[in-house]
Design a protein around this motif. Sequence first.
Motif, mmCIF file in Angstrom:
data_model
loop_
_atom_site.group_PDB
_atom_site.id
_atom_site.type_symbol
_atom_site.label_atom_id
_atom_site.label_comp_id
_atom_site.label_asym_id
_atom_site.label_seq_id
_atom_site.Cartn_x
_atom_site.Cartn_y
_atom_site.Cartn_z
ATOM 1 N N VAL A 182 0.853 -1.188 0.000
ATOM 2 C CA VAL A 182 0.000 0.000 0.000
ATOM 3 C C VAL A 182 0.889 1.238 0.000
ATOM 4 C CG1 VAL A 182 -1.757 1.332 1.224
ATOM 5 C CG2 VAL A 182 -1.831 -1.174 1.273
ATOM 6 N N ALA A 213 1.301 4.806 0.879
ATOM 7 C CA ALA A 213 0.624 5.709 1.809
ATOM 8 C C ALA A 213 1.083 7.135 1.575
ATOM 9 C CB ALA A 213 0.905 5.304 3.251
ATOM 10 N N HIS A 254 -1.597 -0.814 -3.915
ATOM 11 C CA HIS A 254 -2.799 -0.090 -3.521
ATOM 12 C C HIS A 254 -2.416 1.322 -3.073
ATOM 13 C CE1 HIS A 254 -5.046 -3.946 -3.385
ATOM 14 N NE2 HIS A 254 -3.917 -4.434 -2.895
ATOM 15 N N GLY A 305 -3.424 4.501 -0.278
ATOM 16 C CA GLY A 305 -4.157 4.957 0.890
ATOM 17 C C GLY A 305 -3.647 6.319 1.325
ATOM 18 N N THR A 306 -4.559 7.213 1.694
ATOM 19 C CA THR A 306 -4.154 8.554 2.106
ATOM 20 C C THR A 306 -4.592 8.800 3.551
ATOM 21 O OG1 THR A 306 -6.195 9.645 1.380
ATOM 22 C CG2 THR A 306 -4.450 9.350 -0.261
ATOM 23 N N THR A 365 -8.870 7.037 -1.379
ATOM 24 C CA THR A 365 -9.156 6.035 -0.350
ATOM 25 C C THR A 365 -8.322 6.298 0.903
ATOM 26 O OG1 THR A 365 -9.539 4.412 -2.105
ATOM 27 C CG2 THR A 365 -9.199 3.559 0.121
ATOM 28 N N GLY A 366 -8.964 6.258 2.055
ATOM 29 C CA GLY A 366 -8.251 6.425 3.309
ATOM 30 C C GLY A 366 -7.298 5.273 3.566
ATOM 31 N N LEU A 367 -6.245 5.539 4.329
ATOM 32 C CA LEU A 367 -5.232 4.514 4.560
ATOM 33 C C LEU A 367 -5.815 3.306 5.296
ATOM 34 C CD1 LEU A 367 -2.344 3.553 4.375
ATOM 35 C CD2 LEU A 367 -1.799 4.912 6.410
ATOM 36 N N ASP A 368 -6.652 3.524 6.288
ATOM 37 C CA ASP A 368 -7.251 2.405 7.018
ATOM 38 C C ASP A 368 -8.036 1.493 6.075
ATOM 39 O OD1 ASP A 368 -6.173 3.328 9.363
ATOM 40 O OD2 ASP A 368 -8.011 4.288 10.067
ATOM 41 N N GLU A 369 -8.834 2.114 5.208
ATOM 42 C CA GLU A 369 -9.629 1.327 4.261
ATOM 43 C C GLU A 369 -8.729 0.593 3.274
ATOM 44 O OE1 GLU A 369 -13.095 1.935 0.824
ATOM 45 O OE2 GLU A 369 -12.536 3.625 2.136
ATOM 46 N N ALA A 370 -7.691 1.271 2.819
ATOM 47 C CA ALA A 370 -6.775 0.639 1.860
ATOM 48 C C ALA A 370 -6.087 -0.571 2.482
ATOM 49 C CB ALA A 370 -5.739 1.658 1.390
ATOM 50 N N CYS A 418 -0.669 2.742 11.728
ATOM 51 C CA CYS A 418 -1.854 2.427 10.933
ATOM 52 C C CYS A 418 -2.294 0.979 11.041
ATOM 53 C CB CYS A 418 -1.605 2.788 9.465
ATOM 54 S SG CYS A 418 -0.389 1.718 8.654
#
Length: 246
Positions: free
Chosen positions: A125, A127, A156, A158-159, A165-170, A200
């Motif tokens: 991911v 980030a 993937h 995540g931001t 897409t937020g990092l948690d969701e990613a 995270c």
Amino acid sequence: MGGGTVVSRVLIVGSAGTHSPEGRANVSRLVNAVRREAHGLDVADGYVDQQSPALAEVVRTTAGPRAIVPLLLTRDPLPLRAMIAAARLDPSVSVTAPIGPDWVLAEIGVQRLIEAGARPDDSIVLAAEALTDAAAVDDVSKAARLLSAVWGGRVHIGTLAGLDTGLDEAIDIARAYGKRVVVSSYVLTSGAAHDEMLACGADVVTAPLVPAGAPDQRLVGLVLARARSRSGWVTGEDGEHHVALG
């Protein structure tokens, strides 16, 4: 600006600034490394926020053709606008394209993955910090594509906040593949953003692109290449202020 290319002898490394003492030290080492390699050029550093000297003050206290190279990984609107505003204080100052995204950063990102113990079968991911602008979202998407190409596997995105897409969701999406999740930190140095990435919940989180120790010479070369490039300049509303380093 007419009359052909103007050769600059002053390179201003522009940074957003950070409260992190470690992050400040790492940026300072990078600037010093650029200074050592910028033969025939004067190199100064200036900051948008949280550190001194202020970028606008550096512009005011230097003279002649100058080029500001943003140490930004995306076209982050707030610091980039501040850099353009500083450049408008003097028609002899230009702002180049930010250093990211770029193949060099992707190569360093893969090196950080390897150093962190990432394996070919891990879910990766990328980030990034909070994104509030469509151009910055595009830049992070490109950074992920470049990292994927160099790493040789899916990446993937995540931001920490804002658009995309937020990092948690990613991380949740990446974990659904039943593999370890490794976060590739798309941040320049240590600081609040990297601290959030470390917390995270990923299995592995890489070091920033500029960690403690000697800066990567590829990054030093990237800063100098941005300054010398005649393409990709950031310009103001009037479309002027083009200065090339030679």
